[in-house]
Structure formats: C-alpha cells, structure tokens
Scaffold this motif. Structure first.
Motif, PDB file in Angstrom:
ATOM      1  N   ARG A  71      -7.754 121.371 -78.497  1.00  0.00           N
ATOM      2  CA  ARG A  71      -7.693 121.667 -79.930  1.00  0.00           C
ATOM      3  C   ARG A  71      -6.660 122.768 -80.195  1.00  0.00           C
ATOM      4  N   GLU A  72      -6.639 123.772 -79.312  1.00  0.00           N
ATOM      5  CA  GLU A  72      -5.666 124.860 -79.465  1.00  0.00           C
ATOM      6  C   GLU A  72      -4.234 124.342 -79.314  1.00  0.00           C
ATOM      7  N   VAL A  73      -4.010 123.470 -78.331  1.00  0.00           N
ATOM      8  CA  VAL A  73      -2.678 122.876 -78.145  1.00  0.00           C
ATOM      9  C   VAL A  73      -2.285 122.085 -79.382  1.00  0.00           C
ATOM     10  N   ASP A  74      -3.216 121.291 -79.912  1.00  0.00           N
ATOM     11  CA  ASP A  74      -2.936 120.515 -81.122  1.00  0.00           C
ATOM     12  C   ASP A  74      -2.576 121.427 -82.290  1.00  0.00           C
ATOM     13  N   SER A  75      -3.336 122.506 -82.432  1.00  0.00           N
ATOM     14  CA  SER A  75      -3.088 123.448 -83.519  1.00  0.00           C
ATOM     15  C   SER A  75      -1.715 124.105 -83.362  1.00  0.00           C
ATOM     16  N   LEU A  76      -1.381 124.524 -82.155  1.00  0.00           N
ATOM     17  CA  LEU A  76      -0.083 125.161 -81.919  1.00  0.00           C
ATOM     18  C   LEU A  76       1.060 124.170 -82.096  1.00  0.00           C
ATOM     19  N   SER A  77       0.854 122.941 -81.681  1.00  0.00           N
ATOM     20  CA  SER A  77       1.883 121.914 -81.884  1.00  0.00           C
ATOM     21  C   SER A  77       2.122 121.673 -83.369  1.00  0.00           C
ATOM     22  N   GLU A  78       1.043 121.656 -84.140  1.00  0.00           N
ATOM     23  CA  GLU A  78       1.172 121.477 -85.592  1.00  0.00           C
ATOM     24  C   GLU A  78       1.904 122.667 -86.212  1.00  0.00           C
ATOM     25  N   GLU A  79       1.564 123.869 -85.755  1.00  0.00           N
ATOM     26  CA  GLU A  79       2.252 125.066 -86.260  1.00  0.00           C
ATOM     27  C   GLU A  79       3.736 125.017 -85.917  1.00  0.00           C
ATOM     28  N   GLN A  80       4.062 124.619 -84.686  1.00  0.00           N
ATOM     29  CA  GLN A  80       5.462 124.502 -84.287  1.00  0.00           C
ATOM     30  C   GLN A  80       6.188 123.473 -85.161  1.00  0.00           C
ATOM     31  N   ARG A  81       5.550 122.357 -85.438  1.00  0.00           N
ATOM     32  CA  ARG A  81       6.153 121.328 -86.270  1.00  0.00           C
ATOM     33  C   ARG A  81       6.439 121.868 -87.671  1.00  0.00           C
ATOM     34  N   ARG A  82       5.455 122.587 -88.251  1.00  0.00           N
ATOM     35  CA  ARG A  82       5.642 123.143 -89.590  1.00  0.00           C
ATOM     36  C   ARG A  82       6.753 124.186 -89.612  1.00  0.00           C
ATOM     37  N   LEU A  83       6.806 125.052 -88.604  1.00  0.00           N
ATOM     38  CA  LEU A  83       7.843 126.086 -88.559  1.00  0.00           C
ATOM     39  C   LEU A  83       9.230 125.466 -88.363  1.00  0.00           C
TER      40      LEU A  83
END
Length: 119
Positions: A71-83
């Motif tokens: 879940r943390e990896v998914d969240s960080l991947s989503e944050e990276q995508r948004r940034l």
C-alpha cells in the motif's frame, strides 16, 4: 520378591513356571516401554503442532507487513506520478527552465548557477 519369583525358586525343576514368570516380566517391560514411547510420541506431536502454530503466526504477520508495504509503494508511486505531472505542466511556464535551456543551447554546456539568468 513376588509370588512368582518365590515359586520359581522353590520349583526350579518346573520350567513351565519359570517361563511364565519370565514371560510376564518381559511383558511388563514391553508395556512400560510402549507407554514411554506413547508419551514421547505425544510430546513430539505437541511440539510439532506448536512449531507449526508459531510459523503460521509469523507467516500472518509477514503477510500483513507485506500488504502494508505494498500500500505504501502504491501511495508513493501515485505521489510520484502526480508530482511528475505537475512538473511537466509547470515546465512550459517556468522562466528558470527557459533560461537553462537558452544557456545550454548557446554555450553547449550545462550552467551551474541558475541565478546568473536574469529573466
């Protein structure tokens, strides 16, 4: 001394009585050995069950941790995508990026200091 032992000693000529006495002693030892083996087998099965339970608990904890990390990896991947998306949207409007691009194309070198650019 048991009754069988005393009768075997008194009637030593009677081999049948001695064989019966020896047979019952052997049977007694055999029964004791079987009982000890049964108890040892029960203890062994209990230890094996306890080990399996501990491994099962450890497995459950590791699976929970794995789910949390995913879940943390998914969240960080989503944050990276948004940034990354925000950076791409900002690049055409950024005066610093225009200055860097102009400096690098005119000199052929990457500028070290962005403050030198006056836009």
């Amino acid at each position: 001394m048991s009754d069988c032992d005393s009768s075997c000693q008194k009637n030593s000529s009677s081999s049948l009585l001695c064989e019966t006495c020896e047979g019952s002693e052997d049977e007694g030892r055999r029964l004791k050995r079987r009982e000890k083996n049964r108890v040892a087998a029960q203890k062994s099965r209990k230890r094996q069950t306890q080990r399996a339970d501990l491994l099962h608990e450890a497995c459950e904890l590791l699976e929970q941790r794995n789910r949390k990390l995913r879940r943390e990896v998914d969240s960080l991947s989503e944050e990276q995508r948004r940034l990354t998306e925000a950076l791409r949207a900002h690049e055409p409007l950024c005066p610093i990026m225009h200055c860097l691009l102009a400096s690098s194309t005119s000199s052929g070198l990457q500028p070290d200091n962005t403050a030198a650019c006056s836009v």
